[in-house]
Write a protein that holds these residues in place. Sequence first.
Motif, PDB file in Angstrom:
ATOM      1  N   ASP B 151      -5.609  10.910   1.066  1.00 43.80           N
ATOM      2  CA  ASP B 151      -4.724  11.592   0.100  1.00 43.80           C
ATOM      3  C   ASP B 151      -3.251  11.520   0.486  1.00 43.80           C
ATOM      4  OD1 ASP B 151      -6.687  12.240  -1.640  1.00 43.80           O
ATOM      5  OD2 ASP B 151      -6.888  14.338  -1.027  1.00 43.80           O
ATOM      6  N   ASP B 152      -2.978  11.397   1.769  1.00 39.90           N
ATOM      7  CA  ASP B 152      -1.575  11.352   2.202  1.00 39.90           C
ATOM      8  C   ASP B 152      -0.824  10.132   1.671  1.00 39.90           C
ATOM      9  OD1 ASP B 152      -1.754  13.764   3.529  1.00 39.90           O
ATOM     10  OD2 ASP B 152      -2.268  12.847   5.460  1.00 39.90           O
ATOM     11  N   PHE B 153      -1.567   9.122   1.171  1.00 43.40           N
ATOM     12  CA  PHE B 153      -0.893   7.955   0.589  1.00 43.40           C
ATOM     13  C   PHE B 153      -0.337   8.246  -0.798  1.00 43.40           C
ATOM     14  CE2 PHE B 153      -3.009   5.103   3.716  1.00 43.40           C
ATOM     15  CZ  PHE B 153      -1.919   4.317   4.030  1.00 43.40           C
ATOM     16  N   LYS B 154      -0.827   9.332  -1.419  1.00 45.17           N
ATOM     17  CA  LYS B 154      -0.440   9.620  -2.821  1.00 45.17           C
ATOM     18  C   LYS B 154       1.072   9.771  -2.945  1.00 45.17           C
ATOM     19  CE  LYS B 154      -4.542  10.887  -5.143  1.00 45.17           C
ATOM     20  NZ  LYS B 154      -5.573  11.719  -4.492  1.00 45.17           N
ATOM     21  N   GLY B 155       1.667   8.987  -3.807  1.00 49.59           N
ATOM     22  CA  GLY B 155       3.097   9.084  -4.071  1.00 49.59           C
ATOM     23  C   GLY B 155       3.994   8.448  -3.032  1.00 49.59           C
ATOM     24  N   LYS B 157       6.144   5.927  -1.473  1.00 45.01           N
ATOM     25  CA  LYS B 157       6.818   4.700  -1.883  1.00 45.01           C
ATOM     26  C   LYS B 157       6.924   3.800  -0.656  1.00 45.01           C
ATOM     27  CE  LYS B 157       9.974   7.186  -3.900  1.00 45.01           C
ATOM     28  NZ  LYS B 157      11.282   7.628  -4.429  1.00 45.01           N
ATOM     29  N   GLU B 169      -1.931   0.744  -4.036  1.00 44.45           N
ATOM     30  CA  GLU B 169      -1.735   1.380  -5.341  1.00 44.45           C
ATOM     31  C   GLU B 169      -3.011   2.109  -5.776  1.00 44.45           C
ATOM     32  OE1 GLU B 169      -0.332  -1.512  -8.128  1.00 44.45           O
ATOM     33  OE2 GLU B 169       1.119  -0.106  -8.996  1.00 44.45           O
ATOM     34  N   LYS B 170      -4.143   1.538  -5.446  1.00 40.96           N
ATOM     35  CA  LYS B 170      -5.413   2.177  -5.815  1.00 40.96           C
ATOM     36  C   LYS B 170      -5.605   3.504  -5.085  1.00 40.96           C
ATOM     37  CE  LYS B 170      -8.057  -1.870  -7.297  1.00 40.96           C
ATOM     38  NZ  LYS B 170      -8.442  -1.496  -8.679  1.00 40.96           N
ATOM     39  N   LEU B 171      -4.907   3.665  -3.963  1.00 39.01           N
ATOM     40  CA  LEU B 171      -4.974   4.925  -3.219  1.00 39.01           C
ATOM     41  C   LEU B 171      -3.859   5.882  -3.646  1.00 39.01           C
ATOM     42  CD1 LEU B 171      -6.779   3.064  -1.415  1.00 39.01           C
ATOM     43  CD2 LEU B 171      -5.852   4.268   0.560  1.00 39.01           C
ATOM     44  N   GLY B 172      -3.033   5.460  -4.575  1.00 44.45           N
ATOM     45  CA  GLY B 172      -1.989   6.357  -5.062  1.00 44.45           C
ATOM     46  C   GLY B 172      -0.608   6.069  -4.518  1.00 44.45           C
ATOM     47  N   ALA B 173      -0.492   5.084  -3.616  1.00 45.05           N
ATOM     48  CA  ALA B 173       0.838   4.724  -3.119  1.00 45.05           C
ATOM     49  C   ALA B 173       1.604   3.960  -4.200  1.00 45.05           C
ATOM     50  CB  ALA B 173       0.720   3.862  -1.858  1.00 45.05           C
ATOM     51  N   CYS B 291      -9.369   1.740   2.142  1.00 51.74           N
ATOM     52  CA  CYS B 291      -8.580   0.534   1.848  1.00 51.74           C
ATOM     53  C   CYS B 291      -9.485  -0.687   1.741  1.00 51.74           C
ATOM     54  CB  CYS B 291      -7.507   0.325   2.914  1.00 51.74           C
ATOM     55  SG  CYS B 291      -6.231   1.607   2.884  1.00 51.74           S
TER      56      CYS B 291
END
Lengths: 347, 347
Positions: B151-155, B157, B169-173, B291
């Motif tokens: 979850d820490d990858f969310k948002g 950049k 991107e699939k993990l929210g990064a 990943c």
Amino acid sequence: ALAAPAIAQSNPKITWRLTSSFPKSLDTIYGGADDVVKHVAAATDGNFTIQPFAAGEIVPGLQALDAVTNSTVEMAHTCSYYFVGKDPTFAIGSAIPFGLNARLTNAWFYQGNGNTLMNEFFAKHNVYGLLAGNTGAQMGGWFRKEINTVDDFKGVKMRIAGIAGRVLEKLGAVPQQIAGGDIYPALEKGTIDAAEWIGPYDDYKLGFYKVAKYYYYPAFWEGGLAIHSLVNLEKWNSLPKAYQAALTDACAYANVNMMAKYDLKNPTAIKQIVSQGTTLRPFSQDILEACYNASLEVYKEISATNADFKKIYEDQVAFKKEGYLWMQLSEYTFDTFMMIQQRNGKL
Amino acid sequence: ALAAPAIAQSNPKITWRLTSSFPKSLDTIYGGADDVVKHVAAATDGNFTIQPFAAGEIVPGLQALDAVTNSTVEMAHTCSYYFVGKDPTFAIGSAIPFGLNARLTNAWFYQGNGNTLMNEFFAKHNVYGLLAGNTGAQMGGWFRKEINTVDDFKGVKMRIAGIAGRVLEKLGAVPQQIAGGDIYPALEKGTIDAAEWIGPYDDYKLGFYKVAKYYYYPAFWEGGLAIHSLVNLEKWNSLPKAYQAALTDACAYANVNMMAKYDLKNPTAIKQIVSQGTTLRPFSQDILEACYNASLEVYKEISATNADFKKIYEDQVAFKKEGYLWMQLSEYTFDTFMMIQQRNGKL
């Protein structure tokens, strides 16, 4: 007198002979010499021709160094550790117990002090060395009985040579020097109890799985066996610069291509070997620790009386400490994850 | 007509230009081009001269392929994954997430089907490729905050390109494409939260440790980044055979020598980085698993519409399964033992 045309001077017809320390049947390790001679011929438009001979065709495999030193042939494709009888320093040129893996071997030779230091030493024997192959970490050999503890090495007659033999001797094993072709009958008759050779692809060809049940790993004495082209020093110095360059690069090609061949061929071979009923076993941590400590003792003994060995060994150790610092981070973590996926059938 | 003398035909004066995708300041990765051109000149007695240009001197780094395809220059020294915008198949030529480590990359290209398959594909873009460098497994990049869970990858950049960007991107990064020289100010200003570049030696030069505290590993998207010489196909075909051979071997030398340079320079650099207060962190197994699964999804998506990608990817996966079967035995066990000794200060 008239000057010869410059273009003719730079492309003289030169014909050399190369003696390999390996039989043609080992297409992997003998194949390195084939790569060298074909690539040199191609890059020089056939003007610099090196004819390769298998072990025994001109001189026996273990006389390759003498043949080059004495100019019987211009060059050899061999392992410098075959010549530890002359000087244990030769061992550092190929592999020593708990030395470097294949990649760090390249790093030490190409970018560390390996090439410079080993060639200073090789020059005393009238040869110039170029890396021209690597087997990667080898297997720890074939055993007719299990080796579960350090004590299990006591009295084991094992085909293993050079510095590794001295190490195992400290654990009570009885090292034997036996030529490759004689290992199988010796194991079959029980003249020896164990033997190390190379790795799955080469070992499978020799059929050791038929006469010994246990196949141990790793060969802690060969974390990455380097194979060299050893060239007679005067012959090297008399080559046109362009031919020196072509030979240097041909050896680099042979170096990386031999490792690639082993990585292609060993996986299939290890599966074939296991399908024949062989039991794969890692040496225990206790055994590796005992062998590591015994190796340090041997290095101390040799260094006490051999300044070349001491100097080059210490340089390699300093390099090794740094190399394994870096390798344990990114690449090792990546590989570990990939191996877990592999074992779980998820790759 | 009179035939030209054969010896003159075989040594024509040829002058080429090479565009690198890298700046001269990166002596490691730019240095591969230097090796190639110097070794080719040496082996051909100066008759085949290749003049190297840094990124931007003739064309920008990311236009290297076009410049070769269109014959603006005869060759480039570059990473084929820079050109995934044209076709994601280019990524397989350098590194894809959870692909091969450096050694297996060589094995797949030299002895597996890698060279054949990638060159069939490259030919569609009018280029011929030769491996000419490897960085080894790279670092997972610089993060301004900790990444403890998926979850820490969310948002986040993150400066990361190509297929790896799609995976994160699939993990929210939120993947960002930023040229090397612009990463530092973007990280400093907080325009981005994270950035991956190469590894300790190159990253230290760019000073990322001053603007991001956490340095993660491994770069699961670059287990062993291959660098290529990409040669215009007609120019390649029109070379005398001897020059093709000289260039092939010079690239092999550059390939092994670049990996050696990284292995020499990265250990010192990682210590310098840590001494500046950087925190080294491995990505957790959960993150790597997530990943990995995201990568498999991406490969499935691309393969559904891209026959070249599907064919070459599947060949590499089959090779990878075999390669990691063998590597986890002897070499991995050897390395593990050596790394334990290293950590314990006993090497």
